[in-house]
Design a protein around this motif. Structure first.
Motif, PDB file in Angstrom:
ATOM      1  N   LEU A 123      53.004  35.893  91.273  1.00  0.00           N
ATOM      2  CA  LEU A 123      53.405  37.158  91.886  1.00  0.00           C
ATOM      3  C   LEU A 123      54.765  37.567  91.349  1.00  0.00           C
ATOM      4  O   LEU A 123      55.690  36.756  91.307  1.00  0.00           O
ATOM      5  CB  LEU A 123      53.525  37.010  93.407  1.00  0.00           C
ATOM      6  N   ALA A 124      54.879  38.829  90.960  1.00  0.00           N
ATOM      7  CA  ALA A 124      56.173  39.414  90.616  1.00  0.00           C
ATOM      8  C   ALA A 124      56.701  40.051  91.892  1.00  0.00           C
ATOM      9  O   ALA A 124      56.146  41.034  92.389  1.00  0.00           O
ATOM     10  CB  ALA A 124      56.024  40.457  89.516  1.00  0.00           C
ATOM     11  N   VAL A 125      57.761  39.465  92.442  1.00  0.00           N
ATOM     12  CA  VAL A 125      58.322  39.914  93.712  1.00  0.00           C
ATOM     13  C   VAL A 125      59.671  40.560  93.445  1.00  0.00           C
ATOM     14  O   VAL A 125      60.595  39.910  92.939  1.00  0.00           O
ATOM     15  CB  VAL A 125      58.483  38.720  94.690  1.00  0.00           C
ATOM     16  N   ASN A 126      59.776  41.859  93.747  1.00  0.00           N
ATOM     17  CA  ASN A 126      61.034  42.574  93.528  1.00  0.00           C
ATOM     18  C   ASN A 126      62.124  42.032  94.433  1.00  0.00           C
ATOM     19  O   ASN A 126      61.885  41.726  95.601  1.00  0.00           O
ATOM     20  CB  ASN A 126      60.869  44.068  93.794  1.00  0.00           C
ATOM     21  N   ARG A 127      63.318  41.951  93.884  1.00  0.00           N
ATOM     22  CA  ARG A 127      64.466  41.569  94.698  1.00  0.00           C
ATOM     23  C   ARG A 127      64.870  42.760  95.546  1.00  0.00           C
ATOM     24  O   ARG A 127      64.630  43.912  95.187  1.00  0.00           O
ATOM     25  CB  ARG A 127      65.619  41.128  93.812  1.00  0.00           C
ATOM     26  N   ARG A 128      65.482  42.487  96.660  1.00  0.00           N
ATOM     27  CA  ARG A 128      65.794  43.523  97.633  1.00  0.00           C
ATOM     28  C   ARG A 128      66.827  44.523  97.121  1.00  0.00           C
ATOM     29  O   ARG A 128      66.736  45.708  97.382  1.00  0.00           O
ATOM     30  CB  ARG A 128      66.288  42.860  98.915  1.00  0.00           C
ATOM     31  N   PHE A 129      67.821  44.045  96.395  1.00  0.00           N
ATOM     32  CA  PHE A 129      68.899  44.915  95.932  1.00  0.00           C
ATOM     33  C   PHE A 129      68.913  44.965  94.411  1.00  0.00           C
ATOM     34  O   PHE A 129      68.458  44.046  93.753  1.00  0.00           O
ATOM     35  CB  PHE A 129      70.255  44.394  96.429  1.00  0.00           C
ATOM     36  N   GLN A 130      69.460  46.052  93.893  1.00  0.00           N
ATOM     37  CA  GLN A 130      69.644  46.134  92.456  1.00  0.00           C
ATOM     38  C   GLN A 130      71.059  46.630  92.176  1.00  0.00           C
ATOM     39  O   GLN A 130      71.630  47.395  92.961  1.00  0.00           O
ATOM     40  CB  GLN A 130      68.611  47.032  91.796  1.00  0.00           C
ATOM     41  N   LYS A 131      71.622  46.172  91.067  1.00  0.00           N
ATOM     42  CA  LYS A 131      72.967  46.582  90.688  1.00  0.00           C
ATOM     43  C   LYS A 131      72.911  47.995  90.135  1.00  0.00           C
ATOM     44  O   LYS A 131      71.938  48.391  89.480  1.00  0.00           O
ATOM     45  CB  LYS A 131      73.530  45.632  89.638  1.00  0.00           C
ATOM     46  N   ALA A 132      73.958  48.761  90.407  1.00  0.00           N
ATOM     47  CA  ALA A 132      74.026  50.146  89.929  1.00  0.00           C
ATOM     48  C   ALA A 132      73.896  50.181  88.412  1.00  0.00           C
ATOM     49  O   ALA A 132      74.533  49.415  87.698  1.00  0.00           O
ATOM     50  CB  ALA A 132      75.345  50.784  90.372  1.00  0.00           C
ATOM     51  N   GLY A 133      73.048  51.061  87.932  1.00  0.00           N
ATOM     52  CA  GLY A 133      72.851  51.237  86.497  1.00  0.00           C
ATOM     53  C   GLY A 133      71.953  50.199  85.850  1.00  0.00           C
ATOM     54  O   GLY A 133      71.729  50.249  84.650  1.00  0.00           O
ATOM     55  N   GLU A 134      71.438  49.263  86.620  1.00  0.00           N
ATOM     56  CA  GLU A 134      70.557  48.236  86.066  1.00  0.00           C
ATOM     57  C   GLU A 134      69.151  48.390  86.612  1.00  0.00           C
ATOM     58  O   GLU A 134      68.938  48.972  87.667  1.00  0.00           O
ATOM     59  CB  GLU A 134      71.079  46.830  86.409  1.00  0.00           C
ATOM     60  N   GLU A 135      68.208  47.854  85.862  1.00  0.00           N
ATOM     61  CA  GLU A 135      66.826  47.863  86.299  1.00  0.00           C
ATOM     62  C   GLU A 135      66.649  46.857  87.440  1.00  0.00           C
ATOM     63  O   GLU A 135      67.336  45.845  87.498  1.00  0.00           O
ATOM     64  CB  GLU A 135      65.942  47.442  85.115  1.00  0.00           C
ATOM     65  N   ARG A 136      65.731  47.144  88.322  1.00  0.00           N
ATOM     66  CA  ARG A 136      65.456  46.230  89.443  1.00  0.00           C
ATOM     67  C   ARG A 136      64.962  44.890  88.898  1.00  0.00           C
ATOM     68  O   ARG A 136      64.128  44.838  88.014  1.00  0.00           O
ATOM     69  CB  ARG A 136      64.402  46.830  90.362  1.00  0.00           C
TER      70      ARG A 136
END
Length: 150
Positions: A30-43
């Protein structure tokens, strides 16, 4: 307490094998997205290996397909072995006790591949529906490490 709840997308179709003790084992990632992403970066996403046994393994093999969003409930399990060079290797998997469809049903034009003959999926199947041998997920009480497909 050891309980894991994950929701993510399958990175490829599940792989199914049968142990020498005739236990069906299905693995998928499973590819599980992380809850937060850094500004200007891909999730960012974590890629988590999931293992199912018995009837739940058959269900996942028959109805889960690459790209589908699914949810699993289970536990973390670690294992270790020595590789061909004598190095100690470790792996961490999620052993799922429950599995669910987590996205809307697709139509025939843009949908997921047909699952083949058998009953229509209800979207939920758990080991509790088939009993539990006390060890969890229908896994046999005794098995050889060589029997496991991972």
């Amino acid at each position: 307490m050891n309980k894991v709840i994950l929701m993510g997308r399958l990175t490829k179709d599940p792989e199914t094998k049968t142990t020498s003790a005739s236990v069906v084992v299905t693995t998928y990632t499973l590819a599980v997205n992380r809850r937060f992403q850094k500004a200007g970066e891909e999730r960012q996403a974590d890629f988590i290996q999931v293992v199912t046994f018995s009837k739940l393994a058959e269900f996942c093999s028959n109805y889960f397909r690459k790209g589908q969003q699914v949810a699993v409930v289970g536990r973390i399990q670690t294992r270790s072995w020595q590789d061909a060079e004598g190095q100690r290797r470790y792996a961490t998997d999620v052993v799922a006790d429950e599995a669910y469809f987590a996205d809307s049903k697709k139509d025939a034009a843009g949908g997921y591949p047909a699952a083949g003959p058998g009953p229509k999926p209800t979207g939920r199947l758990t080991e509790k529906d088939y009993g539990d041998d006390g060890f969890g997920a229908g896994m046999p009480d005794a098995f050889e490490e060589d029997d496991l497909p991972f």
